[in-house]
Design a protein around this motif. Sequence first.
Motif, PDB file in Angstrom:
ATOM      1  N   THR A 197       0.857  -1.177   0.000  1.00  0.00           N
ATOM      2  CA  THR A 197       0.000   0.000   0.000  1.00  0.00           C
ATOM      3  C   THR A 197       0.900   1.236   0.000  1.00  0.00           C
ATOM      4  OG1 THR A 197      -1.708   1.195   1.210  1.00  0.00           O
ATOM      5  CG2 THR A 197      -0.174  -0.081   2.525  1.00  0.00           C
ATOM      6  N   ILE A 198       0.369   2.334  -0.510  1.00  0.00           N
ATOM      7  CA  ILE A 198       1.150   3.572  -0.554  1.00  0.00           C
ATOM      8  C   ILE A 198       0.526   4.589   0.388  1.00  0.00           C
ATOM      9  CG2 ILE A 198       1.759   5.554  -2.018  1.00  0.00           C
ATOM     10  CD1 ILE A 198       2.134   3.631  -4.325  1.00  0.00           C
ATOM     11  N   ASP A 199       1.363   5.169   1.219  1.00  0.00           N
ATOM     12  CA  ASP A 199       0.900   6.225   2.118  1.00  0.00           C
ATOM     13  C   ASP A 199       0.766   7.508   1.287  1.00  0.00           C
ATOM     14  OD1 ASP A 199       0.670   8.319   3.882  1.00  0.00           O
ATOM     15  OD2 ASP A 199       2.076   7.475   5.347  1.00  0.00           O
ATOM     16  N   MET A 223       2.587  10.684   2.251  1.00  0.00           N
ATOM     17  CA  MET A 223       4.037  10.741   2.057  1.00  0.00           C
ATOM     18  C   MET A 223       4.407  10.784   0.574  1.00  0.00           C
ATOM     19  SD  MET A 223       5.728   7.913   4.490  1.00  0.00           S
ATOM     20  CE  MET A 223       7.424   8.179   4.805  1.00  0.00           C
ATOM     21  N   CYS A 224       3.614  10.107  -0.260  1.00  0.00           N
ATOM     22  CA  CYS A 224       3.950   9.965  -1.680  1.00  0.00           C
ATOM     23  C   CYS A 224       3.938  11.323  -2.371  1.00  0.00           C
ATOM     24  CB  CYS A 224       2.944   9.036  -2.339  1.00  0.00           C
ATOM     25  SG  CYS A 224       3.183   8.898  -4.119  1.00  0.00           S
ATOM     26  N   THR A 225       4.968  11.574  -3.164  1.00  0.00           N
ATOM     27  CA  THR A 225       5.035  12.854  -3.864  1.00  0.00           C
ATOM     28  C   THR A 225       4.728  12.702  -5.346  1.00  0.00           C
ATOM     29  OG1 THR A 225       7.304  12.765  -4.625  1.00  0.00           O
ATOM     30  CG2 THR A 225       6.974  13.426  -2.343  1.00  0.00           C
ATOM     31  N   GLY A 226       4.385  11.498  -5.760  1.00  0.00           N
ATOM     32  CA  GLY A 226       4.046  11.281  -7.160  1.00  0.00           C
ATOM     33  C   GLY A 226       5.241  11.251  -8.084  1.00  0.00           C
TER      34      GLY A 226
HETATM   35  S1  SF4 Z   1       5.431   7.481  -6.601  1.00  0.00           S
HETATM   36 FE1  SF4 Z   1       7.446   7.906  -5.734  1.00  0.00          FE
HETATM   37  S2  SF4 Z   1       6.988   8.781  -3.725  1.00  0.00           S
HETATM   38 FE2  SF4 Z   1       5.134   7.778  -4.413  1.00  0.00          FE
HETATM   39  S3  SF4 Z   1       5.261   5.729  -3.536  1.00  0.00           S
HETATM   40 FE3  SF4 Z   1       6.096   5.604  -5.606  1.00  0.00          FE
HETATM   41  S4  SF4 Z   1       8.296   5.878  -5.300  1.00  0.00           S
HETATM   42 FE4  SF4 Z   1       7.303   6.601  -3.430  1.00  0.00          FE
END
Ligand code: SF4
Lengths: 206, 618
Positions: free
Chosen positions: B587-589, B592-595
């Motif tokens: 899963t992606i937080d 926190m994720c900056t895209g």
């Molecule tokens: S897009 Fe970049 S910041 Fe977002 S989860 Fe993937 S690697 Fe991490």
Amino acid sequence: MSDVITNILVCGTGGQGVMTAAEILSQAAIARGLDCKKSEVAGMAQRGGVVTSHVRFGKRVWSPVITPGTADILVAFEVAEGSRWADMLRPGGVAMVNTIRLVPPVVSAGLFKYPDDPVAQMRAAGVTVYDFDAGAIARELGDLRLINTIMLGAIADYLPFPAGELEEQIVGRFREKKPAMVEVNQKAFAAGRDAAESAKTKTSAA
Amino acid sequence: MTAAVQAKPQSRLLLSGNDAIARGVWEAGARVAAAYPGTPSTEILESLSLYPDLYAEWSVNEKVAMEVAIGGSMSGARSFCAMKHVGLNVASDAFMTVTVAGVIGGLVIAVADDVGMSSSQNEQDSRFWGRFAHVPVLEPADSQEAYEMAKYAFELSEAYNTPVILRLTTRVCHVKAVVQVGEKVAHAIGGFKSDARRWVMTPANAKGLLPAQIAREGKLQALAEASPLNFLDDGKDKRVGFVTSGPAFMHVRESFPDAPVLKLGFTYPVPLALVEKLAGQVEHLVVVEETEPLMERELKAAGLQKIHGKDLLPRLGELTPNVLIPAIKTFLGEPVPPATTYPKFDPFPRPPTMCAACPHMGVYYSLARMRKNVQISGDIGCYTLGAGHPWNALDSTISMGASMGIALGMDKARSEETKDKAVVAVIGDSTFLHMGMQGLLDIVYNRGNVTVLILDNRTTGMTGGQNHAGTGKGLKGDDTPRVDFTKLVEALGVNPERIKKIDPYQLPVVFKTIKQETAIPEVSVIITDRPCVLSEFYSKIEPYKVVDEDCTGCGNCINVGCPAITVKRSESKVRPDGKVNELKFTTIDTAMCTGCNMCVESCGPKAIVKAKPAVAAE
Ligand code: SF4
Ligand code: SF4
């Protein structure tokens, strides 16, 4: 003013606001006219690693670090970090723990195991732990960054000076820069105090 | 920090040692200050840059910082430079000679030792440099002393025509304590006066100055004996008297409140007579010094009796109360109270990781995938984290800028087993400018077959994001010319066709470029170009999420190493052939994720998609 030194260990992980909390505690102490020393672990630890800050205040503080086994209060911004530093507490000291679980990549990858219940572990060893979900309270108040104020509120009644003085340190910072944040921080502070109180009641009932 | 700049004389502030030193340097009327960032010394210059009437710069390295300060001093300006312990190794050449030439404007060198090694490649005791160079060493124990000694050091420097070392440790630099500040004194710049006998260090000229250096040391010895920075803090328990300096004094005072303690602030030349006086009053003398037994040996060599030190105390790390109390009690034959009453829980380790979207991750992700075929020489900085999980993509990190030379050595020392392995050197932008350029020049000159990766994230990341000659900004955020890495590298002699500038977020491009350049048997340089996520140049875009139904649990995206990606569920699946597959659903937080898009490229089934609408606070 007695010669007694108050030792507070603030711990958590990088980016949680551990340093700011320690700074506010120290400012409250010096506003009181106390001597104060605050040490931090900086450098590499900032990148999501373990972060601790030692805050010591009293009439005259010598060493800038807390000797293991002499901390009066442990403020843990993350639950496993609480257990990591629990042995710093003196007998009868209090651990105030945010129950959030921040799982690092080495655990996700299966290289290490996150303890099932760090709070139970600490209690089994005889540590006095008051735990609650500061994240949930912060979310209810509308801003996750309030965790800091909530955790400070939670220890406010365990300090050798009135809770209002600590609250003033927090709120005072916002009054100049972001007046809109004053009220919500006051609420967060009060919510932290309440949370600690009910955690205490719950713990002693159990 | 700002508070210290504006503080009125006599106000009481909570200041770190670093901020306190800055205030002291400014109050002393210093006009020139230079440094290269290095933990734990970094904040001194950051803090100084906020004061008016003072020139402050980030230099490309400590040697240059020292040289700038020397130039200032020659011109009659009180001048200052700061560095961490290993920085003085870099600056030592200029330092060892200016000690012969002496000063005009006071010249103060703050050197911060990382005792306990919170973020350094070694633990070294800078007090040796004072002995080596015959210059006085002052050692503050807390912020108040750091502030006072910084101020005094300029007077000392001018009065005795010598640079002065202000030796700090982490527990002075990064501890905040109460400081009462004072007033600024004016100190005009005299301007440079030509004097070749003094400043041109030909053998004849330098030789003429050496006797003065020796004579000066004798006078400094007398001064140290009488200095108020050295005093006896008495106590009634005369079994053990302590000789201490720096924060060790604080730890001793805390641990043994009744013992007589000689507190030394002016520690070199060693005030022997003072120590002798204390020796006459106690049964034993214990020298408590971090880290090397320097004074201990000097006292023993001077014939002092009943001296103890490293026979009782550890040679490494800090001498905190939990170390001191058991050691001394055992020596005295007293029972040692148990250190703690609660057990140690020791949960999992939590090593530092790169930030979400850190541009270095793509490079290490790619290197990790070709790990068997490459030898990787690393350097100092955030990208050293590539040595950790999940990349394990570094074979060495020795010292600042050393990656190139080490890579060349690896290249030239190939064995039968390693002859087909590519040699890669990884270095950051600031580090390349600090000391890396020379190494690259050497690779070119000696026809090395090394692929050099310059990870340009437009900042000095590890120390907190300072500017440098590759950012186009000065210490105060002012605009300056920005070095062009491509041109610079070309000027060092790299074949223009072998210089590749890439976007580290485009994983396939990163992988392909490294693959291609490592296959070509000559030096090539790959420059990545994406700002550090903590820098002002970084802009966050819409985050991504993992679509549960599409995620196959392959765990590939975890190998990118982004902390925003976590495992939410693991599953063991038995394949038809009986083998067990460990599936990890991720899963992606979104907070926190900056895209940055890096993980998207790593995901075969295309389960990572834009998380629109952007989730603010759920
Ligand atoms: S897009 Fe970049 S910041 Fe977002 S989860 Fe993937 S690697 Fe991490
Ligand atoms: S601070 Fe910058 S360079 Fe360092 S890990 Fe984070 S994003 Fe990467």
